[in-house]
Design an enzyme around this catalytic site. Structure first.
Site, mmCIF file in Angstrom:
data_model
loop_
_atom_site.group_PDB
_atom_site.id
_atom_site.type_symbol
_atom_site.label_atom_id
_atom_site.label_comp_id
_atom_site.label_asym_id
_atom_site.label_seq_id
_atom_site.Cartn_x
_atom_site.Cartn_y
_atom_site.Cartn_z
ATOM 1 N N ARG A 177 0.824 -1.222 0.000
ATOM 2 C CA ARG A 177 0.000 0.000 0.000
ATOM 3 C C ARG A 177 0.848 1.257 0.000
ATOM 4 O O ARG A 177 0.404 2.292 -0.460
ATOM 5 C CB ARG A 177 -0.965 0.010 1.209
ATOM 6 C CG ARG A 177 -1.708 1.331 1.344
ATOM 7 C CD ARG A 177 -2.977 1.274 2.195
ATOM 8 N NE ARG A 177 -2.879 0.499 3.390
ATOM 9 C CZ ARG A 177 -2.216 0.849 4.495
ATOM 10 N NH1 ARG A 177 -1.566 2.001 4.550
ATOM 11 N NH2 ARG A 177 -2.181 0.053 5.537
ATOM 12 N N ASP A 194 -5.080 17.403 -15.925
ATOM 13 C CA ASP A 194 -5.565 16.056 -16.238
ATOM 14 C C ASP A 194 -5.283 15.824 -17.717
ATOM 15 O O ASP A 194 -5.905 16.434 -18.587
ATOM 16 C CB ASP A 194 -7.072 15.971 -15.928
ATOM 17 C CG ASP A 194 -7.630 14.561 -16.122
ATOM 18 O OD1 ASP A 194 -7.068 13.809 -16.944
ATOM 19 O OD2 ASP A 194 -8.648 14.224 -15.472
ATOM 20 N N TYR A 218 -14.404 15.812 -16.003
ATOM 21 C CA TYR A 218 -14.979 14.481 -15.851
ATOM 22 C C TYR A 218 -16.007 14.495 -14.701
ATOM 23 O O TYR A 218 -15.785 15.159 -13.685
ATOM 24 C CB TYR A 218 -13.836 13.494 -15.571
ATOM 25 C CG TYR A 218 -14.313 12.102 -15.304
ATOM 26 C CD1 TYR A 218 -14.843 11.332 -16.339
ATOM 27 C CD2 TYR A 218 -14.265 11.558 -14.029
ATOM 28 C CE1 TYR A 218 -15.314 10.057 -16.093
ATOM 29 C CE2 TYR A 218 -14.728 10.281 -13.774
ATOM 30 C CZ TYR A 218 -15.247 9.538 -14.821
ATOM 31 O OH TYR A 218 -15.714 8.287 -14.570
ATOM 32 N N LYS A 235 -7.930 4.645 -19.353
ATOM 33 C CA LYS A 235 -8.226 5.080 -20.714
ATOM 34 C C LYS A 235 -7.058 4.735 -21.647
ATOM 35 O O LYS A 235 -6.744 3.568 -21.796
ATOM 36 C CB LYS A 235 -8.577 6.571 -20.702
ATOM 37 C CG LYS A 235 -9.496 6.987 -19.538
ATOM 38 C CD LYS A 235 -10.879 6.371 -19.592
ATOM 39 C CE LYS A 235 -11.714 6.581 -18.334
ATOM 40 N NZ LYS A 235 -11.847 7.931 -17.836
#
Ligand SMILES: *Cc1c(COP(=O)(O)O)cnc(C)c1O
Length: 394
Positions: A58, A185, A113, A210
């Site tokens: 993690r 972004d 988005y 994507k």
């Protein structure tokens, strides 16, 4: 002498080295949650930062598979290093939580988005962070909306789904004058066509789901920036746990190896589909940064070297006609997401951006007639034939 490699070569080679244990040519998927220390002193040194190395999957740098992916994407974006996440939204969340606190102001592109819109408008505001959504396609608007507590400027360009383009260089200058962090972004353009860090941005974020993954088979996110910025995210990364899985990191490496090839085909197909749509009598309008009809065509040409496969268009009539066309497609898949090898089509106002209030959608151009297509890498004649037969049903 170390030669400066070109983009396609970096896609294939950056971050790649034979596995030091067995010499495996391809990096293994380190499917492990934890790492064994040589002794207690080493464990302590890893935890207090005196020694670099792996601890637990993690916490950064996660595993060697994650580290190899970070090396590759950082090389492609021209950044120092990065941090992976379980999704694009986890990446954006970690950036804003790391940098902002109560009383700070975030200025964002007004068209973003849907998940980003929800995070900024409904979640950050709960914790006393001021948020304003601004039409950043005119950088003078950014200047007008700066406040003395503006700490972060978030740009999405080209924006999802209206394809508006914002001037990264000009806006980063405005942001840096007041000491704000400038985040871009870069999901739609990818480093193949747009390099925000070279244009002055401090941080790049991606939905790896994507174009980076590229095959619609993973969820992932990544942040690229300076070593100092990535280090500043440590406590949020370690304590919120939006961790990318090792298989996803490996798939992202594999995806990036063909990014340059895929983007070239997405872009050439995108251009041909955009031209086809613009000439079609049943289409009201088309938004594609590579078309001279795009409102920021000159700016797109200046800051981008290609335009990917993302197109928005309006079918004459409205939503009913749009739904009829989407329902009549045979090759193109009716699905959200984007950047896959196959062509995907969707209706943002009722799908990806349904959480954006109707008046905000209308105001920002996410109109009910807007259909978004992510043009894949199939033979373009087949994509166009499918659109033609579906439009013919009207
Ligand atoms: C999809 C998308 C996101 C969110 O990414 P996930 O991987 O779905 O969490 C963020 N920004 C843009 C531009 C996107 O298209």
């Amino acid at each position: 002498m170390k030669l400066e490699k070109k983009f396609g070569t970096q896609c294939v080679h950056a971050g790649e080295a034979p596995d030091p244990t067995y010499g495996a040519h391809t990096i293994p998927i380190f499917q492990t949650s934890t790492f064994v220390f040589d002794n207690a002193q080493q464990g302590a040194a890893r935890f207090n930062g005196e020694e670099e190395g792996y601890i637990y999957a993690r916490v950064g740098p996660n595993t060697p598979t994650h580290a190899a992916f970070v090396k590759k994407i950082a090389a492609l974006e021209g950044g120092e290093t990065g941090q992976t996440f379980s999704s694009g939204m986890a990446a954006i969340t970690a950036v804003v939580l790391s940098h902002l606190e109560q009383g700070d102001h975030l200025l964002s592109t007004n068209v973003v988005y849907g998940g980003t819109y929800g995070l900024f408008s409904s979640i950050l505001t709960k914790f006393g962070i001021e948020v304003s959504f601004v039409d950043t396609s005119d950088h003078e608007n950014v200047k007008k909306n700066i406040r003395n507590n503006t700490k972060l400027i978030f740009l999405e360009t080209p924006a999802n789904p209206t394809m508006i383009v914002s001037d990264i260089e000009e806006i980063c200058k405005i942001g840096h004058d007041i000491g704000a962090l400038c985040v871009v972004d870069n999901t739609f353009a990818t480093p193949c066509f747009q390099r925000p860090l070279q244009l002055g941005a401090d941080v790049v974020v991606h939905s790896c789901t994507k174009y980076i993954g590229g095959h619609a088979d993973l969820l992932g996110g990544v942040v690229v920036g300076t070593k100092d910025f990535i280090k500043s995210m440590t406590s949020v990364v370690n304590s919120t746990g939006g961790t990318m899985g090792p298989l996803e990191a490996w798939l992202c490496i594999r995806g990036l190896k063909t990014l340059h090839l895929r983007m070239e085909r997405h872009a050439s197909n995108g251009m041909k589909v955009a031209e086809f749509l613009e000439a079609h009598p049943k289409i009201g309008w088309v938004r594609y940064p590579g078309l001279p009809s795009h409102p920021q065509y000159d700016l797109a040409k200046k800051q981008m070297s290609g335009y990917s496969g993302m197109i928005s268009f309006g079918i004459k009539g409205g939503i009913e006609e749009g739904q009829k066309v989407m329902n009549s497609l045979e090759l193109c898949s009716l699905a959200v997401s984007l950047g896959s090898v196959d062509t995907l089509i969707q209706h943002p106002a009722s799908m990806t951006h349904a959480n954006v209030p109707a008046d905000v959608r209308t105001e920002t151009g996410i109109t009910d007639d807007l259909v978004r297509i992510s043009v894949g890498v199939e033979d373009v004649e087949d994509i166009i034939a499918d659109l033609e037969q579906a439009l013919g049903q009207l």
